[in-house]
Design an enzyme around this catalytic site. Structure first.
Site, PDB file in Angstrom:
ATOM      1  N   GLU A 107       5.667 -11.609   5.253  1.00 34.50           N
ATOM      2  CA  GLU A 107       5.956 -10.505   6.179  1.00 34.50           C
ATOM      3  C   GLU A 107       4.648  -9.942   6.748  1.00 34.50           C
ATOM      4  OE1 GLU A 107       7.875  -7.326   4.083  1.00 34.50           O
ATOM      5  OE2 GLU A 107       8.896  -6.560   5.854  1.00 34.50           O
ATOM      6  N   GLU A 164      22.834  -0.048  -0.208  1.00 29.54           N
ATOM      7  CA  GLU A 164      22.185  -1.219   0.420  1.00 29.54           C
ATOM      8  C   GLU A 164      21.864  -2.307  -0.598  1.00 29.54           C
ATOM      9  OE1 GLU A 164      21.671   2.526   1.738  1.00 29.54           O
ATOM     10  OE2 GLU A 164      20.012   1.891   0.498  1.00 29.54           O
ATOM     11  N   SER A 206       7.863  -2.262   4.143  1.00 23.10           N
ATOM     12  CA  SER A 206       8.270  -3.662   3.981  1.00 23.10           C
ATOM     13  C   SER A 206       9.779  -3.684   3.766  1.00 23.10           C
ATOM     14  CB  SER A 206       7.564  -4.242   2.752  1.00 23.10           C
ATOM     15  OG  SER A 206       8.231  -5.392   2.318  1.00 23.10           O
ATOM     16  N   CYS A 265       2.713   2.511 -12.128  1.00 20.00           N
ATOM     17  CA  CYS A 265       3.853   2.529 -13.052  1.00 20.00           C
ATOM     18  C   CYS A 265       3.433   2.693 -14.508  1.00 20.00           C
ATOM     19  CB  CYS A 265       4.651   1.238 -12.929  1.00 20.00           C
ATOM     20  SG  CYS A 265       5.258   0.961 -11.264  1.00 20.00           S
ATOM     21  N   GLU A 269       6.630 -10.641   0.775  1.00 22.56           N
ATOM     22  CA  GLU A 269       5.873  -9.576   1.438  1.00 22.56           C
ATOM     23  C   GLU A 269       4.608 -10.133   2.085  1.00 22.56           C
ATOM     24  OE1 GLU A 269       6.194  -5.417  -0.210  1.00 22.56           O
ATOM     25  OE2 GLU A 269       4.077  -5.778  -0.533  1.00 22.56           O
ATOM     26  N   CYS A 286       7.882  -1.440  -3.111  1.00 27.02           N
ATOM     27  CA  CYS A 286       8.344  -1.727  -4.483  1.00 27.02           C
ATOM     28  C   CYS A 286       8.528  -0.472  -5.319  1.00 27.02           C
ATOM     29  CB  CYS A 286       7.435  -2.731  -5.169  1.00 27.02           C
ATOM     30  SG  CYS A 286       5.720  -2.392  -4.940  1.00 27.02           S
ATOM     31  N   GLU A 346      17.629   4.236  -7.466  1.00 25.38           N
ATOM     32  CA  GLU A 346      17.582   3.059  -6.593  1.00 25.38           C
ATOM     33  C   GLU A 346      18.748   2.102  -6.835  1.00 25.38           C
ATOM     34  OE1 GLU A 346      14.596   0.174  -7.583  1.00 25.38           O
ATOM     35  OE2 GLU A 346      14.221  -0.315  -5.488  1.00 25.38           O
ATOM     36  N   LYS A 402      14.122   4.372 -10.436  1.00 24.54           N
ATOM     37  CA  LYS A 402      14.910   3.145 -10.282  1.00 24.54           C
ATOM     38  C   LYS A 402      16.365   3.360 -10.702  1.00 24.54           C
ATOM     39  CE  LYS A 402      11.331  -0.231  -9.829  1.00 24.54           C
ATOM     40  NZ  LYS A 402       9.983   0.092 -10.215  1.00 24.54           N
TER      41      LYS A 402
END
Ligand code: SF4
Ligand code: SF4
Ligand code: SF4
Length: 578
Positions: free
Chosen positions: A281, A365, A318, A503, A278, A298, A360, A357
């Site tokens: 990036e 993907e 990102s 988190c 990142e 994230c 996720e 998650k």
């Protein structure tokens, strides 16, 4: 501040004007039970359990403000009878299966029944019957256990500005549900789980995967690898009676090994990898001026929020996968190759503070060659249950370490667990790699703290300035992104964590009762522990993690290179806006 004089339960007290009777009583050491009340989130006095006698009237203490000369009685026969009646009425329409309920032991309704010494329900009658909604990837709605307290609606609507659920129906048939009684999976719910940790009963719970993991661990053909996120190690101990914010990293790894996982890895390794990818990036985007501001990716709750609400900003996210997904991809490629293990036999389990998650890991993907990067996600709560099922004496376990080579993370990775951590970690790396200079002080205090929106300007040695904003809570994110869209604010880098505080207070963390939430600042205590853990580590910058550097040298090549893109980056989709 102006004060007023009151009498509470025959005690003369002086308190600040403007506070509620409940606050005045608690400040004077007098406990009043509550159920719907959740400080700063839900103060609606809908359940009336907190009734007290003021003069001849029974009034809800959570919303009535103190007045000079007030005489308050919190524990009269009339008060006790009224509370018992309310509780009995709630329970008369409640699916009472306490011993098998996922919230057994952590249910505020169950505790209240014990505290009020309820032994029977006088008002047995008709019950509402609703089907459970199990359509969501992350959570289950069981309306038969709902007491209509409104906490979930408030947090979803007011704090997260998602509004996926609300009251529907009237009178006896009132329930909490998505609009038009749609399945939760078909709504704008981002799976943050803040409604789950706010719910006082078992009406909202995560979708558990405990039995799946036991089955995989029992299968001799499978190689089961576990990874744990940084926020787990500062919260898991709470499930075993340790104080909030106790660090239990070594005990956690020891427990996982005893439970039979073949390897115990640290997601911090991939958090370092995320920073390299990142950070690269960000530097590229700053040079090209394209797709700025760069928005972090994230947090899957935040990513889904953008996919629903900000279609025009999908390219600002990102392209980096979240750390545990990166780690899964590396385990099934680099690690499998290095150890000579057939990747199709590897099962990757992520222990996360997060139930978003769970959604996720099911995204199309995030699979390669028909194999998911991560096979299962368990919450901190599920891990605690598995440890208890294993009869492990967690508190007295001897500390153990993570396995190599994917088990070592830097301090920069550890602070991913708290709001501002990703930015601070990225700044350490971007500063040193762009300038070639060593930072004198690696702690960027300006990006720390649990405030929902924090702005910081970071000046690099070459004079370039990085404008950043660090956000936690989706309501705050909506506000900032709308300002960016309108051109009212300019940033280069936006960090967002869906859960307020990051988190550490994720939707998969231990459930803390509303009373303790009022007394202890959970976010602060767990964040403090994360920073302590970070200071105890020798390597504190992602680009100095020797195992990450070895991974690039032996396997990935360049950051943001072809192989890195194939394994560590992803893309996003537009989702319905209502
Ligand atoms: S998980 Fe989050 S978005 Fe979904 S209903 Fe609960 S609070 Fe709302
Ligand atoms: S689902 Fe839980 S938080 Fe929401 S209204 Fe029902 S009991 Fe309250
Ligand atoms: S802030 Fe953390 S716990 Fe909350 S949804 Fe995002 S990744 Fe999950």
């Amino acid at each position: 501040m102006e004060k007023v004089n009151l009498t509470i339960d025959n005690m003369k007290v002086e308190v600040h004007k403007g506070i509620t009777v409940l606050e005045a009583a608690r400040a004077s050491g007098i406990e009043i039970p509550t159920l719907c009340f959740l400080k700063d989130i839900n103060e609606v006095s809908s359940c009336r359990i907190c009734l007290v006698e003021i003069g001849q009237k029974l009034l809800p203490s959570c919303t009535v403000a103190v007045e000079e000369g007030m005489i308050i009685r919190t524990n009269t026969l009339k008060v006790r009878e009224a509370r018992k009646t309310i509780l009995q009425l709630l329970l008369s329409n409640h699916k009472r299966e306490c011993t098998t309920c996922l919230r057994n032991g952590k249910c505020e309704l169950e505790k209240l029944s014990q505290d009020l010494a309820l032994t029977d329900i006088e008002y047995e009658g008709e019950k509402n019957h609703c089907d459970m909604d199990t359509t969501g990837a992350s959570l289950i709605r069981n309306a038969e256990k709902c007491i209509l307290c409104e906490r979930c609606i408030s947090v979803c609507k007011n704090i997260q500005t998602v509004g996926a659920i609300n009251f529907s129906g009237r009178g006896f048939t009132t329930k909490v549900a998505p609009a038009y009684d749609r399945a939760l999976a078909d709504t704008v719910c981002v799976n943050c789980g803040q409604c789950v940790t706010s719910c006082p009963t078992g009406a909202l719970t995560e979708k558990e995967n405990i039995e799946d993991i036991w089955r995989e661990l029992d299968n001799p053909d499978k190689y089961v690898v576990v990874q744990t996120a940084p926020a787990i190690r500062v919260a898991l101990g709470e499930e075993f009676g340790l104080s909030i914010g106790t660090r239990v990293t070594g005990k956690m790894t020891a427990a996982l090994r005893r439970m039979g996982f073949n390897r115990v890895f640290d997601t911090d390794f991939a958090a370092d990898l995320t920073i390299i990818e990142e950070g690269t990036e960000l530097i590229k985007r700053l040079e090209s001026g394209e797709n700025l501001p760069l928005m972090t990716s994230c947090c899957p709750g935040w990513v889904k929020f953008v996919e629903h609400n900000f279609h025009d900003m999908l390219n600002n996210l990102s392209t980096c996968k979240s750390p545990h997904e990166m780690e899964g991809a590396i385990i099934k490629s680099y690690f499998a190759e290095k150890e000579g293990i057939d990747p199709s036999k590897i099962v990757v389990v992520s222990i996360m503070p997060c139930i978003a998650k769970k959604f996720e890991e099911q995204r199309d993907e995030l699979s390669r060659n028909g194999m998911k990067d991560v096979d299962y996600v368990l919450s901190t709560r599920e891990l605690a249950k598995m440890i208890r099922q294993s009869s492990i004496d967690f508190v007295n376990l001897k500390d153990d370490d993570f396995d190599s080579p994917i088990g070592m993370g830097s301090g920069a990775a550890t602070i991913f667990g708290v709001t501002g951590g990703v930015t601070e970690a990225a700044l350490r790396t971007v500063f040193e790699t762009t300038s070639g200079e060593k930072l004198d002080n690696i702690e960027f205090k300006e990006v720390r703290g649990i405030k929902g929106i924090k702005e910081a300007k970071i000046i690099l040695p070459n004079g370039n300035v990085i404008d950043t904003v660090i956000i936690s809570g989706l309501g705050n994110a909506r506000e900032v992104v709308e300002q960016v869209r309108k051109g009212e604010k300019h940033y280069d880098f936006i960090e967002v964590m869906a859960c307020p505080g990051g988190c550490v207070t994720g939707g998969g963390q231990p459930i803390i009762s509303s009373k303790i939430r009022e007394e202890i600042n959970i976010k602060e205590e767990r964040a403090k522990a994360i920073y302590e853990e970070e200071r105890s580590l020798i390597v504190r910058k992602s680009h100095e993690n020797p195992y990450v550097n070895e991974l690039y040298k032996e396997f990935l090549g360049q950051p943001n290179g072809h192989k890195a893109h194939e394994l560590l980056h992803t893309h996003y989709v537009e989702r319905n806006m209502f």
